[in-house]
Design an enzyme around this catalytic site. Structure first.
Site, PDB file in Angstrom:
ATOM      1  N   HIS A  65       0.894  -1.393   0.127  1.00  0.00           N
ATOM      2  CA  HIS A  65      -0.117   0.093  -0.053  1.00  0.00           C
ATOM      3  C   HIS A  65       0.904   1.291   0.111  1.00  0.00           C
ATOM      4  O   HIS A  65       2.065   1.289   0.603  1.00  0.00           O
ATOM      5  CB  HIS A  65      -1.003   0.040   1.024  1.00  0.00           C
ATOM      6  CG  HIS A  65      -0.426   0.097   2.524  1.00  0.00           C
ATOM      7  ND1 HIS A  65      -0.117   1.162   3.130  1.00  0.00           N
ATOM      8  CD2 HIS A  65      -0.217  -1.055   3.470  1.00  0.00           C
ATOM      9  CE1 HIS A  65       0.311   0.864   4.691  1.00  0.00           C
ATOM     10  NE2 HIS A  65       0.400  -0.422   4.538  1.00  0.00           N
ATOM     11  N   ASP A 175       6.350   1.397   7.084  1.00  0.00           N
ATOM     12  CA  ASP A 175       4.987   0.765   6.750  1.00  0.00           C
ATOM     13  C   ASP A 175       4.264   1.852   5.826  1.00  0.00           C
ATOM     14  O   ASP A 175       3.670   2.682   6.308  1.00  0.00           O
ATOM     15  CB  ASP A 175       4.303   0.359   7.959  1.00  0.00           C
ATOM     16  CG  ASP A 175       2.839   0.085   7.646  1.00  0.00           C
ATOM     17  OD1 ASP A 175       2.352  -0.387   6.675  1.00  0.00           O
ATOM     18  OD2 ASP A 175       1.988  -0.008   8.761  1.00  0.00           O
ATOM     19  N   GLU A 203      -4.937   1.577   2.803  1.00  0.00           N
ATOM     20  CA  GLU A 203      -4.956   0.442   3.528  1.00  0.00           C
ATOM     21  C   GLU A 203      -5.221   0.754   5.011  1.00  0.00           C
ATOM     22  O   GLU A 203      -5.784  -0.119   5.801  1.00  0.00           O
ATOM     23  CB  GLU A 203      -3.533  -0.325   3.315  1.00  0.00           C
ATOM     24  CG  GLU A 203      -3.348  -1.784   4.122  1.00  0.00           C
ATOM     25  CD  GLU A 203      -3.025  -1.602   5.403  1.00  0.00           C
ATOM     26  OE1 GLU A 203      -3.034  -2.778   5.973  1.00  0.00           O
ATOM     27  OE2 GLU A 203      -2.330  -0.803   5.988  1.00  0.00           O
ATOM     28  N   GLU A 204      -4.640   1.740   5.606  1.00  0.00           N
ATOM     29  CA  GLU A 204      -4.667   1.858   6.812  1.00  0.00           C
ATOM     30  C   GLU A 204      -5.963   2.378   7.716  1.00  0.00           C
ATOM     31  O   GLU A 204      -6.124   2.455   8.808  1.00  0.00           O
ATOM     32  CB  GLU A 204      -3.799   3.272   7.173  1.00  0.00           C
ATOM     33  CG  GLU A 204      -2.263   2.997   6.921  1.00  0.00           C
ATOM     34  CD  GLU A 204      -1.735   2.109   7.587  1.00  0.00           C
ATOM     35  OE1 GLU A 204      -2.366   1.394   8.677  1.00  0.00           O
ATOM     36  OE2 GLU A 204      -0.425   1.767   7.448  1.00  0.00           O
ATOM     37  N   HIS A 314       3.356   2.463  12.930  1.00  0.00           N
ATOM     38  CA  HIS A 314       2.527   3.663  13.167  1.00  0.00           C
ATOM     39  C   HIS A 314       2.852   4.715  14.288  1.00  0.00           C
ATOM     40  O   HIS A 314       2.182   5.314  14.696  1.00  0.00           O
ATOM     41  CB  HIS A 314       1.167   3.132  13.600  1.00  0.00           C
ATOM     42  CG  HIS A 314       0.443   2.125  12.454  1.00  0.00           C
ATOM     43  ND1 HIS A 314      -0.832   2.031  12.491  1.00  0.00           N
ATOM     44  CD2 HIS A 314       1.112   1.728  11.299  1.00  0.00           C
ATOM     45  CE1 HIS A 314      -1.159   1.114  11.363  1.00  0.00           C
ATOM     46  NE2 HIS A 314       0.021   0.949  10.775  1.00  0.00           N
TER      47      HIS A 314
END
Lengths: 340, 349
Positions: A65, A175, A203-204, A314
């Site tokens: 992503h 990420d 995606e998140e 994150h």
């Protein structure tokens, strides 16, 4: 371009969910001479088809992503502070006291934190929810603040890619920028078999892009490249670490949203052994990724996740080992060299 | 204002956790050489400079800012290359998860405060109190490699740049008290080459955050007739008590009224600001001010002392926020003070 140079560039791009454009533009720039066909779908997913030396009977897609977690301005208050909501799952504790950067303008804001001397006893040590935090952009009133930030504007943690420790990197957005970087390398190489590559959006916030792409491609096999939480920090018992940095590519058999294809998991671990690619099985059921969308949308694909063990994902400062990222790239290449 | 920002950027780039102040000496030696008659460092780690007047029996005015910053100190080197630390001075621990630090070992290395991943947290854990004991610093090295570089007692400081949030508003982890040091250096530049009729001295004191040792001893050596202590003060922020609105960033420097400063000299300073159109705010601190003013005022048989503060948001965090206009006004006031102190009448009998 060297892999880690590319990764640094990718990590430094501001592209939270729904705002993937700068990331997409850069990827297109990087694959335009590869001979691959590509298209951008109506919601911004970038779908690439790279012809190999031979056709593959099954349709295989490799996915990562483009988006990262971030923030959205929800309100400008009378005193000139910007109030925010998080985009994607972020622990309030990694937001308190950080600097963030607004997309487009590159304006820096500081997540305000009352000095320890003026906190009440109840306030000490506790973080307020993200949507009660105030972002200081150096303005004194609403009027001047509104000239700089509008409701709906997005921000991410500030770019801070740096190598450190023993072969590690730390940055925002590892990420899943490393997944994008791995795919770009593969697209620019000669492939044995025809392969699809999906650079997904959003995606998140729930794998939205992957759902859309899966419907469009209806693949037989989906290989997901992701970052996964490494809990190997001070004081964590080994059985709860999930995976460890320096432990090699992570193969998940199950996470919070997916039970992975058993045969593919077995195959990956065997190939790792055979080709000398360091890999590890995730030892905890935790986290989740786009595999859940590829497994459930359209006719459903057989799914495999190859992940990079990453500490503090994150957050403003996630940590991963270069050798693990190299292992993920090697494992991905090995998998897609199979005919299936 | 560009000049103050320039000095502030240079000063804040140099580490100096309380007890480790000497790291800025080479910078100060280089920048101040030739501009002072007497300058150097003291046995406890302060730095001072005196520019003497040609006038006979000239009085000496001392400007003080402290050189040390808050930070951390290593208490244990753990398996996996993690460090346990204690605070030097006090910061808001809630801000530390996943924040970046410099570790000032045999060589300076970066580190990251670990944050617990979601799957290891109890439900609702992120709403609970976080203390420094719950945290460790990830160095990315093995324990063995780390032991070559770091030992118990190694200092650790915030890793964050000094930058602008807007035209006037700036942020850095060490404006307490480097922004005041920048104001003092700027003020002394403003009067450079002028015959001000007093000896102008400054001291950048060691150890303010841990008990004022540098201020006491350096002021003893300089033996000033008057002193102005410059420190930072907590500016109003949303959610603070109503009365804190007395001091806000962007509205000028703050002048303290306290029993630990000299009332007459404080009024003299206030009048001077008014006369020169320099913005001032006022802070009532009846007892201890929590600054070097306490020890300078009572040292050496008593030195009339004034306390000026730069209003700061988020004090003792990696993001101390100040307004350049306040700094500029402060430097102007200090320069005026040097030019005008000759007319000060002292305490009435």
């Amino acid at each position: 371009m060297e892999f880690f140079e590319r990764l640094k560039d990718y990590c430094s791009i501001l592209a939270p969910s729904g705002m993937e454009k700068p990331m997409r533009k850069r990827i297109i720039e990087d694959i335009k001479d590869s001979g691959a066909e590509w298209r951008v779908d109506p919601n911004g997913n970038l779908i690439v088809f790279k012809k190999g030396r031979a056709r593959r009977d099954k349709k295989l897609v490799v996915a990562a992503h483009m988006d990262e977690v971030g923030f959205m301005a929800s309100y400008i208050d009378e005193e000139g502070y910007v109030r925010i909501e998080n985009v994607g799952g972020i622990d309030r504790r990694v937001v308190s006291g950080r600097r963030i950067m607004f997309c487009g303008s590159n304006l820096v804001g500081v997540v305000a934190s009352k000095a320890i001397h003026i906190q009440t006893k109840e306030e000490i040590g506790k973080c307020e929810p993200i949507n009660e935090m105030r972002v200081d952009i150096g303005c004194y009133d609403r009027e001047s603040a509104e000239k700089r930030v509008r409701i709906g504007d997005c921000a991410t943690f500030c770019p801070n890619y740096e190598e450190f420790g023993n072969g590690l990197i730390k940055s925002k957005a590892i990420d899943d920028r490393f997944g994008c970087a791995v795919m770009v390398e593969l697209i620019n190489s000669d492939l044995e078999y025809d392969t699809y590559f999906a650079f997904d959006t959003c995606e998140e916030i729930g794998c939205d892009g992957a759902k859309e792409v899966c419907y469009q491609l209806n693949p037989d096999i989906a290989v997901i490249l992701e970052s996964t939480t490494a809990g190997d920090i001070c004081g964590t018992p080994a059985e709860k670490a999930a995976c460890t940095v320096h432990g090699g590519a992570v193969i998940s058999h199950m996470d919070n949203s997916t039970v992975y294809d058993k045969e593919l998991v077995k195959l990956a671990m065997e190939l790792g052994k055979e080709k000398g690619i360091p890999c590890q099985l995730k030892n905890t059921v935790a986290g989740g990724n786009e595999a859940r969308a590829y497994q459930r949308e359209a006719c459903g694909a057989r799914v495999l996740a190859i992940s990079a063990p990453t500490r503090y994902i994150h957050s403003a400062c996630s940590v991963a080992a270069k050798e693990d990222l190299t292992a993920v790239a090697a494992m991905t290449k090995t998998i897609i060299e199979r005919k299936f | 204002m560009d000049r103050i920002y320039e000095i502030a950027k240079e000063l804040t780039a140099i580490p100096g956790v309380s007890g480790d102040e000497s790291r800025s000496f080479p910078y100060l030696e280089k920048t101040l050489a030739g501009k002072f008659d007497d300058f150097g460092f003291t046995p406890v780690g302060s730095y001072f400079g005196i520019r003497k007047s040609k006038k006979k029996n000239a009085k000496t005015v001392l400007f003080d800012a402290h050189l040390d910053t808050i930070g951390f100190i290593v208490t244990k080197i753990c398996d996996g290359g993690f460090l346990k630390v204690m605070m030097v001075g006090r910061t808001a621990e809630k801000n530390l998860s996943a924040s970046e630090v410099w570790i000032y070992g045999k060589r300076t290395i970066p580190g990251v405060f670990a944050s617990k991943p979601p799957h290891l947290q109890e439900p609702g854990e992120s709403e609970k109190k976080l203390s420094i004991d719950d945290l460790s610093i990830d160095t990315g090295l093995s324990k063995e490699e780390l032991e070559e570089i770091v030992r118990v007692g190694t200092f650790v400081g915030f890793k964050a740049d000094c930058e602008k949030l807007s035209d006037n508003v700036i942020v850095s982890p060490s404006f307490d008290d480097r922004i005041c040091a920048a104001c003092i250096l700027r003020a002394l530049e403003l009067v450079e080459g002028e015959d001000i009729g007093v000896n102008a001295a400054f001291q950048f004191s060691a150890g303010e955050e841990t008990g004022y040792k540098g201020a006491m001893t350096t002021a003893y050596r300089i033996a000033p007739d008057y002193a102005i202590v410059l420190d930072v003060c907590n500016a109003y922020v949303p959610g603070a008590r109503e009365a804190r609105k007395a001091v806000q960033i962007g509205k000028g420097c703050s002048l303290s009224y306290s029993a630990q400063t000299n009332r007459e000299l404080t009024e003299f300073t206030r009048t001077l600001a008014e006369k020169n159109g320099i913005a001032l705010q006022f802070l009532a601190e009846p007892g201890a001010t929590g600054t070097n003013s306490n020890v300078i005022q009572t040292g050496h048989g008593g030195v009339p002392t004034v306390l000026l503060s730069i209003p700061l948001k988020n004090m003792h965090t990696a993001n101390e926020v100040a307004d350049l206009r306040d700094c500029e006004e402060t430097a102007k006031l200090l320069a005026e003070f040097l030019r005008s102190i000759g007319s000060y009448q002292g305490v009435e009998e």
